[in-house]
Design a protein around this motif. Structure first.
Motif, PDB file in Angstrom:
ATOM      1  N   THR A 133     -24.927  59.117  44.420  1.00  0.00           N
ATOM      2  CA  THR A 133     -24.392  60.040  45.413  1.00  0.00           C
ATOM      3  C   THR A 133     -23.660  61.207  44.767  1.00  0.00           C
ATOM      4  OG1 THR A 133     -22.399  58.703  45.594  1.00  0.00           O
ATOM      5  CG2 THR A 133     -24.153  58.267  47.169  1.00  0.00           C
ATOM      6  N   ARG A 134     -23.128  61.016  43.572  1.00  0.00           N
ATOM      7  CA  ARG A 134     -22.439  62.100  42.881  1.00  0.00           C
ATOM      8  C   ARG A 134     -23.339  62.644  41.781  1.00  0.00           C
ATOM      9  NH1 ARG A 134     -16.567  60.727  41.207  1.00  0.00           N
ATOM     10  NH2 ARG A 134     -16.469  62.979  41.243  1.00  0.00           N
ATOM     11  N   ARG A 135     -23.250  63.936  41.546  1.00  0.00           N
ATOM     12  CA  ARG A 135     -24.057  64.567  40.514  1.00  0.00           C
ATOM     13  C   ARG A 135     -23.519  64.224  39.133  1.00  0.00           C
ATOM     14  NH1 ARG A 135     -25.407  70.576  42.670  1.00  0.00           N
ATOM     15  NH2 ARG A 135     -25.932  69.953  44.761  1.00  0.00           N
ATOM     16  N   GLY A 166     -17.536  62.403  33.932  1.00  0.00           N
ATOM     17  CA  GLY A 166     -18.966  62.126  33.890  1.00  0.00           C
ATOM     18  C   GLY A 166     -19.715  62.647  35.093  1.00  0.00           C
ATOM     19  N   HIS A 167     -18.988  63.203  36.054  1.00  0.00           N
ATOM     20  CA  HIS A 167     -19.604  63.735  37.270  1.00  0.00           C
ATOM     21  C   HIS A 167     -19.257  65.206  37.407  1.00  0.00           C
ATOM     22  CE1 HIS A 167     -20.657  59.728  38.578  1.00  0.00           C
ATOM     23  NE2 HIS A 167     -19.428  59.366  38.296  1.00  0.00           N
ATOM     24  N   ALA A 168     -20.182  65.979  37.931  1.00  0.00           N
ATOM     25  CA  ALA A 168     -19.982  67.410  38.115  1.00  0.00           C
ATOM     26  C   ALA A 168     -19.721  67.709  39.581  1.00  0.00           C
ATOM     27  CB  ALA A 168     -21.199  68.171  37.641  1.00  0.00           C
ATOM     28  N   LEU A 169     -18.926  68.712  39.821  1.00  0.00           N
ATOM     29  CA  LEU A 169     -18.687  69.184  41.187  1.00  0.00           C
ATOM     30  C   LEU A 169     -19.803  70.138  41.592  1.00  0.00           C
ATOM     31  CD1 LEU A 169     -14.895  69.998  41.030  1.00  0.00           C
ATOM     32  CD2 LEU A 169     -15.963  68.068  42.161  1.00  0.00           C
ATOM     33  N   PRO A 170     -20.118  70.206  42.873  1.00  0.00           N
ATOM     34  CA  PRO A 170     -21.088  71.202  43.330  1.00  0.00           C
ATOM     35  C   PRO A 170     -20.588  72.611  43.013  1.00  0.00           C
ATOM     36  CG  PRO A 170     -20.732  69.562  45.033  1.00  0.00           C
ATOM     37  CD  PRO A 170     -19.735  69.299  43.951  1.00  0.00           C
ATOM     38  N   ALA A 171     -21.490  73.527  42.754  1.00  0.00           N
ATOM     39  CA  ALA A 171     -21.114  74.880  42.334  1.00  0.00           C
ATOM     40  C   ALA A 171     -20.248  75.588  43.370  1.00  0.00           C
ATOM     41  CB  ALA A 171     -22.375  75.701  42.049  1.00  0.00           C
ATOM     42  N   ALA A 172     -20.449  75.316  44.650  1.00  0.00           N
ATOM     43  CA  ALA A 172     -19.662  75.967  45.695  1.00  0.00           C
ATOM     44  C   ALA A 172     -18.173  75.590  45.578  1.00  0.00           C
ATOM     45  CB  ALA A 172     -20.198  75.599  47.068  1.00  0.00           C
ATOM     46  N   LEU A 173     -17.900  74.351  45.225  1.00  0.00           N
ATOM     47  CA  LEU A 173     -16.502  73.929  45.080  1.00  0.00           C
ATOM     48  C   LEU A 173     -15.865  74.508  43.839  1.00  0.00           C
ATOM     49  CD1 LEU A 173     -16.658  70.186  46.177  1.00  0.00           C
ATOM     50  CD2 LEU A 173     -15.838  72.141  47.478  1.00  0.00           C
ATOM     51  N   VAL A 174     -16.648  74.669  42.780  1.00  0.00           N
ATOM     52  CA  VAL A 174     -16.122  75.229  41.543  1.00  0.00           C
ATOM     53  C   VAL A 174     -15.723  76.685  41.749  1.00  0.00           C
ATOM     54  CG1 VAL A 174     -16.700  75.835  39.166  1.00  0.00           C
ATOM     55  CG2 VAL A 174     -17.412  73.645  40.100  1.00  0.00           C
TER      56      VAL A 174
END
Length: 59
Positions: free
Chosen positions: A7-9, A47-55
């Motif tokens: 579920t997480r990138r 180890g998980h990335a945030l979606p680009a919109a949140l960054v």
């Protein structure tokens, strides 16, 4: 049986291996090696990335 997608990138820079141990080459008196723990600078060791919109929003 079908496999579920995560579920997480996963971080694209470290591929989910967020923290590594690097040997310095020196040894302690008991024979063990001195190591440094280094965390991924992109995901801050999660180890998980945030979606680009949140960054971009700074969240």
């Amino acid at each position: 049986m079908p496999q579920h997608a995560p579920t997480r990138r996963i971080c694209r820079d470290c591929d989910g291996f967020a923290t590594v141990a690097i040997t310095t080459g020196t040894r302690y008196a008991d024979g063990s090696r001195a190591t440094l723990r280094v965390a991924c600078s992109t995901c801050k060791g999660t180890g998980h990335a945030l979606p680009a919109a949140l960054v971009r929003a700074g969240r």
